[in-house]
Scaffold this motif. Structure first.
Motif, PDB file in Angstrom:
ATOM      1  N   LEU A 122       0.810  -1.219   0.000  1.00 31.17           N
ATOM      2  CA  LEU A 122       0.000   0.000   0.000  1.00 31.17           C
ATOM      3  C   LEU A 122       0.841   1.266   0.000  1.00 31.17           C
ATOM      4  N   THR A 123       1.926   1.286   0.770  1.00 35.08           N
ATOM      5  CA  THR A 123       2.731   2.509   0.890  1.00 35.08           C
ATOM      6  C   THR A 123       3.725   2.683  -0.246  1.00 35.08           C
ATOM      7  N   GLY A 124       4.148   1.583  -0.848  1.00 39.01           N
ATOM      8  CA  GLY A 124       5.252   1.644  -1.788  1.00 39.01           C
ATOM      9  C   GLY A 124       6.560   1.577  -1.023  1.00 39.01           C
ATOM     10  N   PRO A 125       7.682   1.570  -1.724  1.00 40.17           N
ATOM     11  CA  PRO A 125       8.974   1.369  -1.072  1.00 40.17           C
ATOM     12  C   PRO A 125       9.508   2.590  -0.336  1.00 40.17           C
ATOM     13  N   GLY A 126       8.890   3.744  -0.523  1.00 36.26           N
ATOM     14  CA  GLY A 126       9.333   4.946   0.179  1.00 36.26           C
ATOM     15  C   GLY A 126      10.392   5.718  -0.578  1.00 36.26           C
ATOM     16  N   ARG A 127      10.770   6.831   0.004  1.00 37.67           N
ATOM     17  CA  ARG A 127      11.724   7.757  -0.613  1.00 37.67           C
ATOM     18  C   ARG A 127      13.111   7.155  -0.743  1.00 37.67           C
ATOM     19  N   TYR A 128      13.495   6.291   0.192  1.00 41.08           N
ATOM     20  CA  TYR A 128      14.840   5.734   0.208  1.00 41.08           C
ATOM     21  C   TYR A 128      14.842   4.364  -0.462  1.00 41.08           C
ATOM     22  N   SER A 129      14.674   4.368  -1.775  1.00 45.43           N
ATOM     23  CA  SER A 129      14.605   3.131  -2.548  1.00 45.43           C
ATOM     24  C   SER A 129      15.123   3.380  -3.949  1.00 45.43           C
ATOM     25  N   LEU A 130      15.537   2.310  -4.604  1.00 43.85           N
ATOM     26  CA  LEU A 130      15.982   2.446  -5.990  1.00 43.85           C
ATOM     27  C   LEU A 130      14.806   2.768  -6.903  1.00 43.85           C
ATOM     28  N   ASP A 131      13.617   2.324  -6.562  1.00 44.32           N
ATOM     29  CA  ASP A 131      12.447   2.692  -7.352  1.00 44.32           C
ATOM     30  C   ASP A 131      12.293   4.212  -7.406  1.00 44.32           C
ATOM     31  N   LYS A 132      12.466   4.866  -6.279  1.00 44.87           N
ATOM     32  CA  LYS A 132      12.355   6.324  -6.215  1.00 44.87           C
ATOM     33  C   LYS A 132      13.459   6.982  -7.020  1.00 44.87           C
ATOM     34  N   VAL A 133      14.687   6.453  -6.910  1.00 44.67           N
ATOM     35  CA  VAL A 133      15.819   7.023  -7.634  1.00 44.67           C
ATOM     36  C   VAL A 133      15.644   6.854  -9.146  1.00 44.67           C
ATOM     37  N   LEU A 134      15.229   5.667  -9.551  1.00 45.90           N
ATOM     38  CA  LEU A 134      15.139   5.370 -10.979  1.00 45.90           C
ATOM     39  C   LEU A 134      13.864   5.883 -11.643  1.00 45.90           C
ATOM     40  N   PHE A 135      12.753   5.862 -10.906  1.00 37.93           N
ATOM     41  CA  PHE A 135      11.461   6.165 -11.530  1.00 37.93           C
ATOM     42  C   PHE A 135      10.754   7.376 -10.935  1.00 37.93           C
ATOM     43  N   GLY A 136      11.360   7.998  -9.932  1.00 38.48           N
ATOM     44  CA  GLY A 136      10.792   9.214  -9.348  1.00 38.48           C
ATOM     45  C   GLY A 136       9.618   9.045  -8.464  1.00 38.48           C
TER      46      GLY A 136
END
Length: 136
Positions: A122-136
């Motif tokens: 539900l929350t997603g991986p959060g700000r400190y994740s490679l998903d955030k780095v790679l996909f914003g």
């Protein structure tokens, strides 16, 4: 349109640290189970339960994939929501099929993994994740 609903809500910094702690902590715990199964598999031990009728070895390989490799993806926060699907499925099978006839204390363990996995879905991986780095 579905993508709109899967975007995580912006979280304050303490919540992002909490999501990171939950993601990494649960994954490190689960990896221990996956690593033991992987080690046994590589040693030639192929015996395993066949709860959904796909064969013992296939069930074991899928469980190793979920518990070990998907846990690594979750630690990194890479394809986190996709990695959670096999983990959630594995814990549902363990709780509701493997331990269906057992007392609650046997079902409790997979449920205790399932709850944080559903929360992370539900929350997603959060700000400190490679998903955030790679996909914003």
């Amino acid at each position: 349109m579905l993508k709109k609903y899967l975007k995580p809500l912006p979280l304050p910094a303490p919540a992002d640290w909490g999501v990171l702690l939950l993601r990494v902590g649960m994954s490190l715990l689960m990896m221990q189970y996956g690593y033991a199964k992987l080690h046994n598999y590589l040693s030639g031990e192929r015996g395993f339960a066949d709860p959904i009728g796909i064969g013992e070895e296939a069930s074991l390989v899928l469980t190793i994939f979920a518990e070990f490799f998907c846990s690594i993806l979750l630690i990194l926060g890479l394809a986190a929501r996709l990695a959670l699907i096999p983990l959630i499925t594995t814990m549902l099978v363990a709780a509701l099929i493997i331990h269906a006839q057992d007392p609650f204390d046997k079902q409790e363990h997979p449920i205790l993994f399932l709850i944080p996995y559903l929360t992370l879905l539900l929350t997603g991986p959060g700000r400190y994740s490679l998903d955030k780095v790679l996909f914003g």
